[in-house]
Design a protein around this motif. Structure first.
Motif, short mmCIF file in Angstrom:
data_model
loop_
_atom_site.label_atom_id
_atom_site.label_comp_id
_atom_site.label_asym_id
_atom_site.label_seq_id
_atom_site.Cartn_x
_atom_site.Cartn_y
_atom_site.Cartn_z
N ALA A 231 81.22 -9.19 -15.93
CA ALA A 231 81.80 -7.89 -16.29
C ALA A 231 80.92 -7.94 -17.78
CB ALA A 231 83.23 -8.11 -16.82
N GLU A 232 80.64 -8.72 -18.40
CA GLU A 232 80.00 -8.63 -19.72
C GLU A 232 78.63 -8.13 -19.31
OE1 GLU A 232 80.11 -12.67 -21.39
OE2 GLU A 232 82.27 -12.38 -21.79
N VAL A 233 77.84 -8.58 -18.34
CA VAL A 233 76.45 -8.01 -18.09
C VAL A 233 76.64 -6.42 -17.88
CG1 VAL A 233 74.72 -8.40 -16.29
CG2 VAL A 233 75.63 -10.33 -17.47
N ASP A 234 77.60 -6.38 -17.05
CA ASP A 234 77.76 -4.93 -16.75
C ASP A 234 77.82 -4.02 -18.08
OD1 ASP A 234 77.57 -5.22 -14.27
OD2 ASP A 234 79.48 -5.01 -13.40
N ASP A 235 78.71 -4.37 -18.84
CA ASP A 235 78.66 -3.60 -20.16
C ASP A 235 77.70 -3.51 -21.05
OD1 ASP A 235 81.56 -3.29 -19.28
OD2 ASP A 235 82.52 -4.97 -20.60
N ALA A 236 76.99 -4.66 -21.03
CA ALA A 236 75.80 -4.72 -21.99
C ALA A 236 74.64 -4.31 -21.58
CB ALA A 236 75.74 -6.10 -22.57
N TYR A 237 74.22 -4.11 -19.94
CA TYR A 237 72.95 -4.24 -19.85
C TYR A 237 72.60 -3.14 -18.61
CZ TYR A 237 72.56 -8.55 -22.35
OH TYR A 237 72.47 -9.44 -23.24
N VAL A 238 73.76 -2.91 -17.84
CA VAL A 238 73.42 -2.00 -16.49
C VAL A 238 73.12 -0.64 -17.09
CG1 VAL A 238 74.89 -0.80 -14.75
CG2 VAL A 238 74.99 -3.37 -14.87
N THR A 239 73.62 -0.15 -18.00
CA THR A 239 73.20 1.23 -18.43
C THR A 239 71.72 1.37 -18.77
OG1 THR A 239 75.42 1.82 -19.64
CG2 THR A 239 73.33 3.06 -20.30
N ASP A 240 70.94 0.58 -19.42
CA ASP A 240 69.59 0.49 -19.45
C ASP A 240 68.91 0.36 -18.15
OD1 ASP A 240 69.37 1.23 -22.05
OD2 ASP A 240 68.56 -0.72 -22.91
N HIS A 241 69.41 -0.53 -17.44
CA HIS A 241 68.79 -0.91 -16.24
C HIS A 241 68.70 0.46 -15.45
CE1 HIS A 241 68.74 -3.54 -12.29
NE2 HIS A 241 67.64 -3.28 -12.54
N LEU A 242 69.72 1.01 -15.16
CA LEU A 242 69.82 2.46 -14.57
C LEU A 242 69.03 3.79 -14.99
CD1 LEU A 242 71.17 3.88 -11.95
CD2 LEU A 242 73.03 4.49 -13.53
N LYS A 243 69.23 3.62 -16.31
CA LYS A 243 68.20 4.65 -16.92
C LYS A 243 66.92 4.63 -16.76
CE LYS A 243 71.37 6.14 -20.74
NZ LYS A 243 71.58 6.16 -22.16
N ILE A 244 66.23 3.09 -16.90
CA ILE A 244 64.82 2.85 -16.56
C ILE A 244 64.38 3.32 -15.19
CG2 ILE A 244 63.18 0.97 -16.40
CD1 ILE A 244 64.69 -0.22 -18.90
N GLY A 245 65.50 3.04 -14.21
CA GLY A 245 65.31 3.23 -12.59
C GLY A 245 65.03 4.72 -12.74
N ILE A 246 65.84 5.54 -13.14
CA ILE A 246 65.84 6.88 -13.06
C ILE A 246 64.85 7.37 -13.47
CG2 ILE A 246 67.08 8.98 -13.78
CD1 ILE A 246 69.80 7.57 -13.82
N ALA A 247 64.18 7.12 -14.87
CA ALA A 247 63.35 7.62 -15.78
C ALA A 247 61.96 7.18 -14.72
CB ALA A 247 63.16 6.83 -16.90
N SER A 248 62.06 6.07 -14.28
CA SER A 248 60.63 5.64 -13.48
C SER A 248 60.26 6.61 -12.10
CB SER A 248 60.88 4.26 -12.94
OG SER A 248 61.12 3.36 -13.80
N LEU A 249 61.42 6.97 -11.59
CA LEU A 249 61.29 8.00 -10.35
C LEU A 249 60.86 9.30 -11.04
CD1 LEU A 249 64.04 6.88 -7.88
CD2 LEU A 249 61.57 6.24 -7.85
N ASN A 250 61.68 9.52 -11.96
CA ASN A 250 61.09 11.14 -12.63
C ASN A 250 59.84 11.06 -13.08
OD1 ASN A 250 63.57 12.61 -12.32
ND2 ASN A 250 64.75 11.53 -14.06
N GLN A 251 59.30 10.07 -13.51
CA GLN A 251 57.89 10.05 -13.77
C GLN A 251 57.24 10.47 -12.80
OE1 GLN A 251 54.53 6.75 -14.94
NE2 GLN A 251 56.60 6.03 -15.60
N LEU A 252 57.29 9.75 -11.39
CA LEU A 252 56.57 9.91 -10.48
C LEU A 252 56.69 11.30 -9.79
CD1 LEU A 252 57.77 6.90 -8.43
CD2 LEU A 252 55.62 6.93 -9.85
N ILE A 253 58.03 11.87 -10.01
CA ILE A 253 57.99 13.28 -9.77
C ILE A 253 57.49 14.32 -10.62
CG2 ILE A 253 60.23 14.89 -9.49
CD1 ILE A 253 61.73 12.66 -8.86
N ASN A 254 57.47 13.99 -11.88
CA ASN A 254 57.23 14.99 -12.75
C ASN A 254 55.63 15.02 -12.75
OD1 ASN A 254 59.63 15.74 -13.47
ND2 ASN A 254 59.73 14.25 -15.27
N GLN A 255 54.96 13.75 -12.46
CA GLN A 255 53.41 13.66 -12.65
C GLN A 255 52.86 13.77 -11.12
OE1 GLN A 255 52.12 10.28 -14.54
NE2 GLN A 255 53.50 10.44 -16.42
N GLY A 256 53.68 14.00 -10.10
CA GLY A 256 53.14 14.16 -8.79
C GLY A 256 52.17 13.08 -8.35
#
Length: 264
Positions: A231-256
């Motif tokens: 639970a402590e890991v979720d609260d402290a680190y999951v948000t960044d983990h997911l944001k980086i994942g989303i941003a990585s895919l958006n980088q691919l989408i935006n740059q084609g």
């Protein structure tokens, strides 16, 4: 009747096109063409909240949410379900699949909350043997891992890289003999999905990458995951983990970007 069900599902293509909606409750045409995979419903909830979209398939085996060209799917835990979702995704031929998983750090330098971008995985899970002989290495798409690496640095974060050992036994932290083996192979982390996702991605001609979050340090008793520590890991680190994942895919989408670094 002329429906596929009435005739019977005779081909692999017919099966996956029927089963992906059956497992998720989502029609094929409503999936994004870039996929985030996770083992945890919390990731789906955060994604849906941030993008103000509904969570679908709450009564199905796999919950999901879609925003624009990205769909996140919680497929469950373990190599068998990882192989299943990768097989089912051939029904929509996604342009990229990124797995956001948690792992146990096997070396002291991989601390809880650190990110690991694996360059390879050791196939200790058995499931991938149904796809390729054991001597075939489990590797990600280099181009996708490179995009993830760039995104991590955009977030002013560092990451470890190396080899991940993937296994199919969840309760092993008590096994001294197995721990000795893990030290010999010098893997940086251990999980239950990475090798399977790499191999099934290769088999299914899907560009595949993995970004892992170190959630525990199972080589020492005080580092074994508990309900409280998770639970402590979720609260402290999951948000960044997911944001980086989303941003990585958006980088691919935006740059084609073209991701396939080899011809299947």
């Amino acid at each position: 009747m002329n429906s596929p069900t009435a005739k019977g599902l005779k081909t692999r293509k017919q099966i996956v096109k029927n089963w992906l909606p059956r497992y998720t409750g989502v029609p094929l045409e409503e999936f994004g063409d870039h996929i985030l995979l996770t083992n945890f419903h919390r990731y789906v909830k955060l994604f849906a909240r941030w993008h103000r979209v509904p969570i679908r398939g709450k009564d199905k085996a796999m919950t999901s949410a879609t925003a624009g060209r990205i769909t996140i799917i919680n497929f469950g835990m373990g190599s068998a379900t990882a192989a299943t979702v990768m097989d089912l995704l051939t029904a929509i031929s996604p342009k990229a699949v990124l797995f956001l998983g948690k792992c146990g750090g096997l070396k002291h330098r991989a601390e809880i909350g650190d990110l690991i971008l694996p360059i390879a995985a050791i196939r200790g899970e058995g499931t991938s043997d149904d796809y390729f002989p054991p001597e075939v290495p489990a590797l990600p798409s280099f181009a996708l891992q490179k995009a993830i690496s760039t995104t991590i640095r955009d977030f002013a974060r560092d990451y470890w890289t190396g080899t991940v050992y993937t296994m199919n036994r969840r309760v092993w932290e008590h096994d001294a003999k197995f721990k000795s083996y893990l030290k010999k192979i010098r893997a940086i982390a251990i999980d239950m999905e990475t090798a399977t996702i790499f191999m099934t991605g290769f088999f299914n001609e899907i560009t595949t990458g993995v970004l892992l979050l170190v959630s525990d340090q199972p080589m020492i008793p005080e580092g074994v995951k508990t309900a409280e520590s998770d639970a402590e890991v979720d609260d402290a680190y999951v948000t960044d983990h997911l944001k980086i994942g989303i941003a990585s895919l958006n980088q691919l989408i935006n740059q084609g970007l073209t991701l396939k670094h080899l011809k299947f």
